[in-house]
Design an enzyme around this catalytic site. Structure first.
Site, PDB file in Angstrom:
ATOM      1  N   SER A   1       5.007   6.647   2.269  1.00  0.00           N
ATOM      2  CA  SER A   1       5.704   5.374   2.507  1.00  0.00           C
ATOM      3  C   SER A   1       4.981   4.194   1.768  1.00  0.00           C
ATOM      4  O   SER A   1       3.710   4.296   1.526  1.00  0.00           O
ATOM      5  CB  SER A   1       5.313   4.855   4.073  1.00  0.00           C
ATOM      6  OG  SER A   1       5.867   5.946   4.801  1.00  0.00           O
TER       7      SER A   1
ATOM      8  N   ASP B   1      -2.085   0.435   8.363  1.00  0.00           N
ATOM      9  CA  ASP B   1      -1.033   0.912   7.834  1.00  0.00           C
ATOM     10  C   ASP B   1       0.142   0.897   9.080  1.00  0.00           C
ATOM     11  O   ASP B   1       1.075   1.609   9.311  1.00  0.00           O
ATOM     12  CB  ASP B   1      -1.233   2.659   8.209  1.00  0.00           C
ATOM     13  CG  ASP B   1      -2.258   3.153   7.501  1.00  0.00           C
ATOM     14  OD1 ASP B   1      -2.242   2.655   6.047  1.00  0.00           O
ATOM     15  OD2 ASP B   1      -3.150   4.012   7.605  1.00  0.00           O
TER      16      ASP B   1
ATOM     17  N   ASN C   1       0.649  -1.183  -0.183  1.00  0.00           N
ATOM     18  CA  ASN C   1      -0.016   0.128   0.135  1.00  0.00           C
ATOM     19  C   ASN C   1       0.775   1.249  -0.105  1.00  0.00           C
ATOM     20  O   ASN C   1       1.991   1.161   0.534  1.00  0.00           O
ATOM     21  CB  ASN C   1      -0.821  -0.024   1.209  1.00  0.00           C
ATOM     22  CG  ASN C   1      -1.530   1.201   1.482  1.00  0.00           C
ATOM     23  OD1 ASN C   1      -2.425   1.556   0.381  1.00  0.00           O
ATOM     24  ND2 ASN C   1      -1.809   1.775   2.575  1.00  0.00           N
TER      25      ASN C   1
ATOM     26  N   HIS D   1       1.089   4.899   1.447  1.00  0.00           N
ATOM     27  CA  HIS D   1       0.300   5.767   2.295  1.00  0.00           C
ATOM     28  C   HIS D   1       1.073   7.168   2.543  1.00  0.00           C
ATOM     29  O   HIS D   1       2.050   7.221   2.664  1.00  0.00           O
ATOM     30  CB  HIS D   1       0.452   5.131   3.890  1.00  0.00           C
ATOM     31  CG  HIS D   1      -0.420   5.988   4.730  1.00  0.00           C
ATOM     32  ND1 HIS D   1      -1.482   6.026   5.152  1.00  0.00           N
ATOM     33  CD2 HIS D   1       0.194   6.644   5.957  1.00  0.00           C
ATOM     34  CE1 HIS D   1      -1.816   6.685   5.934  1.00  0.00           C
ATOM     35  NE2 HIS D   1      -0.888   7.290   6.542  1.00  0.00           N
TER      36      HIS D   1
HETATM   37  C1  GRF Z   1      -2.513   9.026  -2.464  1.00  0.00           C
HETATM   38  O1  GRF Z   1      -2.170  10.148  -1.652  1.00  0.00           O
HETATM   39  C2  GRF Z   1      -1.960   7.721  -1.611  1.00  0.00           C
HETATM   40  O2  GRF Z   1      -0.899   7.818  -0.840  1.00  0.00           O
HETATM   41  C3  GRF Z   1      -3.258   7.515  -0.730  1.00  0.00           C
HETATM   42  O3  GRF Z   1      -4.510   7.939  -1.605  1.00  0.00           O
HETATM   43  C4  GRF Z   1      -4.260   8.969  -2.480  1.00  0.00           C
HETATM   44  C5  GRF Z   1      -4.596   8.197  -3.829  1.00  0.00           C
HETATM   45  O4  GRF Z   1      -4.360   9.032  -4.860  1.00  0.00           O
HETATM   46  N1  GRF Z   1      -3.429   6.267  -0.450  1.00  0.00           N
HETATM   47  P1  GRF Z   1      -4.260   8.554  -6.473  1.00  0.00           P
HETATM   48  O5  GRF Z   1      -5.764   8.060  -6.527  1.00  0.00           O
HETATM   49  O6  GRF Z   1      -3.429   7.503  -6.673  1.00  0.00           O
HETATM   50  O7  GRF Z   1      -4.504   9.932  -7.320  1.00  0.00           O
END
Ligand code: GRF
Length: 210
Positions: free
Chosen positions: A134, A143, A105, A107
């Site tokens: 991360s 997370d 994932n 984050h």
């Molecule tokens: C990103 O900030 C990611 O870190 C978080 O959700 C957001 C997704 O953005 N998990 P996108 O849909 O890839 O534009």
């Protein structure tokens, strides 16, 4: 036997990370074989269409902890790794355990700081000098799985949560494909319960600079 390293990307919204992952497939030696969304109208699905990648949308059913229909799709496309890119649901423990060490994932914080939502606002409220993102393995604890890589950015003097998120997203687009590439090229390996990068035990996250 398939020789490509097949990944499935899970999204719920915009999918800008998905776009970056798609763009860097050749460079980092992986193949996006499937895009899965819990929202049939997720904007990010358009990126998959552009690349002719199969998509699968499903209705989130919290009474089906195995996500049976999703697992069937993953099997059909011989998926090696699941990348959660803005997937806004917490996967059930049964599902995570089935794909142990095969789900990652991204984050938007320097974990272990700021798990969960509203990370950018917390960085601003706490007057942090640095922010970051991360990429970590997904475990049943939110997370909290082993962090593989991170990117850091300096927090500008004048910013709000929206502008900071936009700035960080730019770095995420470099971080996520690169990290998937590390795994695809077998440079990241689990041996028992220890994570290695290039045969060295990973004691702290690998910091990637843009
Ligand atoms: C990103 O900030 C990611 O870190 C978080 O959700 C957001 C997704 O953005 N998990 P996108 O849909 O890839 O534009």
């Amino acid at each position: 036997m398939s020789t490509t390293f097949n990944i499935a990307v899970f999204i719920s919204g915009t999918g800008s990370n998905l776009a970056a992952i798609l763009k860097n497939q050749k460079k980092y030696h992986y193949c996006v074989a499937l895009v899965i969304s819990n929202k049939a109208n997720a904007k990010g699905l358009q990126h998959a269409k552009k690349y002719n990648i199969p998509t699968f949308c499903f209705k989130w059913d919290k009474n089906d902890p195995n996500l049976t229909i999703v697992q069937k799709e993953l099997k059909k496309h011989t998926i090696d790794l699941i990348a959660l890119a803005g997937f806004m649901r917490i996967l059930p423990a049964e599902f995570i355990n089935f794909y142990k060490n095969r789900i990652i994932n991204i984050h938007p914080s320097l974990l272990p700081k700021y798990k969960g939502l509203h990370t950018h606002q917390q960085v601003i409220d706490n007057k942090d000098k640095f922010h970051g993102a991360s990429v970590h393995y997904v475990t049943a604890k939110l997370d909290a799985g082993k962090i593989i890589t991170q990117v850091q950015i300096r927090v500008p003097n004048k910013c709000d949560a929206k502008s900071l998120a936009a700035q960080l997203l730019f770095s995420e687009h470099a971080l996520f494909p690169y990290t998937i590439g590390l795994i695809a090229q077998n440079r990241v390996q689990w041996r028992e319960n220890t994570l290695y990068i290039d045969d060295k035990e990973l004691t702290q996250p690998l910091i990637i600079y843009k």
